[in-house]
Enzyme design. Structure first.
Site, PDB file in Angstrom:
ATOM      1  N   LYS A   1      48.620  83.652  54.168  1.00  0.00           N
ATOM      2  CA  LYS A   1      48.166  83.458  55.547  1.00  0.00           C
ATOM      3  C   LYS A   1      49.362  83.110  56.441  1.00  0.00           C
ATOM      4  O   LYS A   1      49.527  83.677  57.526  1.00  0.00           O
ATOM      5  CB  LYS A   1      47.135  82.324  55.566  1.00  0.00           C
ATOM      6  CG  LYS A   1      46.329  82.248  56.809  1.00  0.00           C
ATOM      7  CD  LYS A   1      44.886  82.547  56.520  1.00  0.00           C
ATOM      8  CE  LYS A   1      44.103  82.666  57.793  1.00  0.00           C
ATOM      9  NZ  LYS A   1      42.736  83.036  57.547  1.00  0.00           N
TER      10      LYS A   1
ATOM     11  N   LYS B   1      43.186  96.028  44.389  1.00  0.00           N
ATOM     12  CA  LYS B   1      42.168  95.153  43.790  1.00  0.00           C
ATOM     13  C   LYS B   1      40.908  95.154  44.659  1.00  0.00           C
ATOM     14  O   LYS B   1      41.013  95.050  45.889  1.00  0.00           O
ATOM     15  CB  LYS B   1      42.722  93.722  43.713  1.00  0.00           C
ATOM     16  CG  LYS B   1      41.795  92.751  43.005  1.00  0.00           C
ATOM     17  CD  LYS B   1      42.199  91.298  43.241  1.00  0.00           C
ATOM     18  CE  LYS B   1      41.462  90.734  44.438  1.00  0.00           C
ATOM     19  NZ  LYS B   1      41.501  89.286  44.582  1.00  0.00           N
TER      20      LYS B   1
ATOM     21  N   LYS C   1      36.362  91.468  48.763  1.00  0.00           N
ATOM     22  CA  LYS C   1      35.493  91.394  49.940  1.00  0.00           C
ATOM     23  C   LYS C   1      36.326  91.564  51.208  1.00  0.00           C
ATOM     24  O   LYS C   1      35.876  92.125  52.193  1.00  0.00           O
ATOM     25  CB  LYS C   1      34.809  90.021  50.008  1.00  0.00           C
ATOM     26  CG  LYS C   1      33.751  89.797  48.943  1.00  0.00           C
ATOM     27  CD  LYS C   1      33.405  88.289  48.828  1.00  0.00           C
ATOM     28  CE  LYS C   1      32.872  87.946  47.456  1.00  0.00           C
ATOM     29  NZ  LYS C   1      33.173  86.567  47.038  1.00  0.00           N
TER      30      LYS C   1
END
Ligand code: TYM
Length: 345
Positions: A126, A212, A215
């Site tokens: 992040k 991968k 979500k």
């Protein structure tokens, strides 16, 4: 022959695993974690050994919509039950129903160097993207250590079935257990070092773009996707431009990477052979995958539909699971409070 004598079953490890309700569960969650979690939790040899939870505290680091969080949480419970989790054999609950986790997280944070938190993959990513990370994301792995170690039982190992992406979090959990023991109970360690259970063949399930399945990457196929939506996703799996008639290498193809988890050994061999022989296109492979997914989850899809009409039943399962989880976590916390020097009443 499995050793099912009582002395062997006494030694079965406690099983702990969490899934974030931050979106619809996908094939990566299924093969990487859910399927093993359910099989292990339903193990006939021992009841009450598994604590499987819906990690809504963790999801709160990213989800900003209360209605969505409630919906996702309920959906994970439905998924577990529809896929065969047996609530008479183990505990399924929502993480935020166990308030002891906040207290345990705090105790752990107080023995954790901040430099270690800053190395967390999710936090570092992040920050590298130039985004502001919240304190929850920074301390996420320590909450995870707490939600694993809270279900410690005397003389038993702790086993954590997860996909490969949880490796670092599990290492931090082990370090945290060791650090707490070393600091407060050097002669009589309170916590076992939790062991990850990562099955090689399902450690990283790829998404439709070959990365991968996740979500957050928009590349996921939902466990219970169906009809046109499912077809669209399967047909969008990225493939190379080898012409239909040419031989192809199944090991390099993202569709085959998913087929292998659904197919029997025989089917897998036949399809691989067809790839290599030529005259078998990626479209054929995608159609085969589509019918495998539909068939594999067919009975569970029907059970899920029926369960969704009985929300009271699902709530009861979660309430019973939470009660058992609070009871275990309460015992562990009494020892923690004593070890650190809080005045236990
Ligand atoms: P989460 O919610 O991202 O994923 C849930 C489980 O699914 C596995 N998984 C995968 N496995 C293989 N291939 C993939 N593409 C794939 N995508 C997801 C994950 O490895 C995980 O096992 N931090 C955890 C939640 C958590 C937890 C815990 C897990 C909180 N507390 C305690 C274990 C023990 C997470 O974000 O998982």
């Amino acid at each position: 022959m499995p050793d099912d004598s009582p002395s062997a079953s006494d030694r079965l490890p406690v099983l702990v695993s969490g899934i974030q309700p931050s979106g619809t569960l996908h094939l990566g969650n299924y093969f990487g974690a859910l399927r093993q979690n359910i099989a292990l939790a339903n193990d006939e040899r021992q009841r009450d050994r598994a604590f499987l939870f819906i990690a809504d505290y963790h999801a709160l680091t990213t989800v900003r919509d209360a209605e969505a969080l409630r919906r996702y949480t309920t959906e994970v419970a439905l998924d577990y039950l529809a896929l065969g989790f047996d609530p008479d054999k183990a505990h399924l609950f929502v993480q935020s129903d166990v308030p002891q986790l906040g207290e345990l997280t705090w105790a752990f944070l107080c023995v954790t160097p901040t430099s270690l938190l800053e190395k967390g993959v999710a936090y570092k990513d992040k920050v590298a993207q130039g985004l502001t990370a919240n304190g929850g994301l920074l301390t996420y792995p320590i909450l995870q250590a707490a939600d694993i170690l809270a279900y410690t039982a005397p003389g038993r190992d702790l086993l954590v079935p997860v996909g490969a992406d949880q490796k670092q979090n599990l290492e931090i959990s082990r370090d945290t257990a060791a650090r707490f023991n070393q600091t407060f109970r050097p002669d009589d360690p309170l916590f076992p070092l939790p062991e990850p259970l990562i099955l090689d063949e399902v450690a990283v399930i790829p998404g439709v773009d070959g990365r991968k399945m996740s979500k957050s990457y928009g590349n996921a196929i939902g466990i219970f996707d169906e009809g046109k939506a499912l077809k669209k996703k399967v047909m969008s799996i990225v493939s190379d431009s080898t012409p239909l008639e040419d031989p192809k290498d199944p090991e390099q193809d993202h569709t085959f990477a998913l087929i292998r988890h659904f197919a029997t050994d025989e089917q897998r061999g036949e399809i691989a052979e067809a790839y290599r022989a030529g005259g078998y296109g990626y479209g054929h492979a995608k159609k085969a995958l589509l019918s495998m997914i539909t068939e594999h989850f067919g009975p569970a899809r029907e059970r899920r539909r029926q369960l969704a009409e009985r929300p009271g039943e699902v709530r009861e399962v979660l309430a019973a699971g939470a009660q058992a989880a609070r009871a275990r976590a309460g015992e562990v916390m009494a020892e923690v409070r004593d070890a650190v020097g809080f005045l236990n009443p």
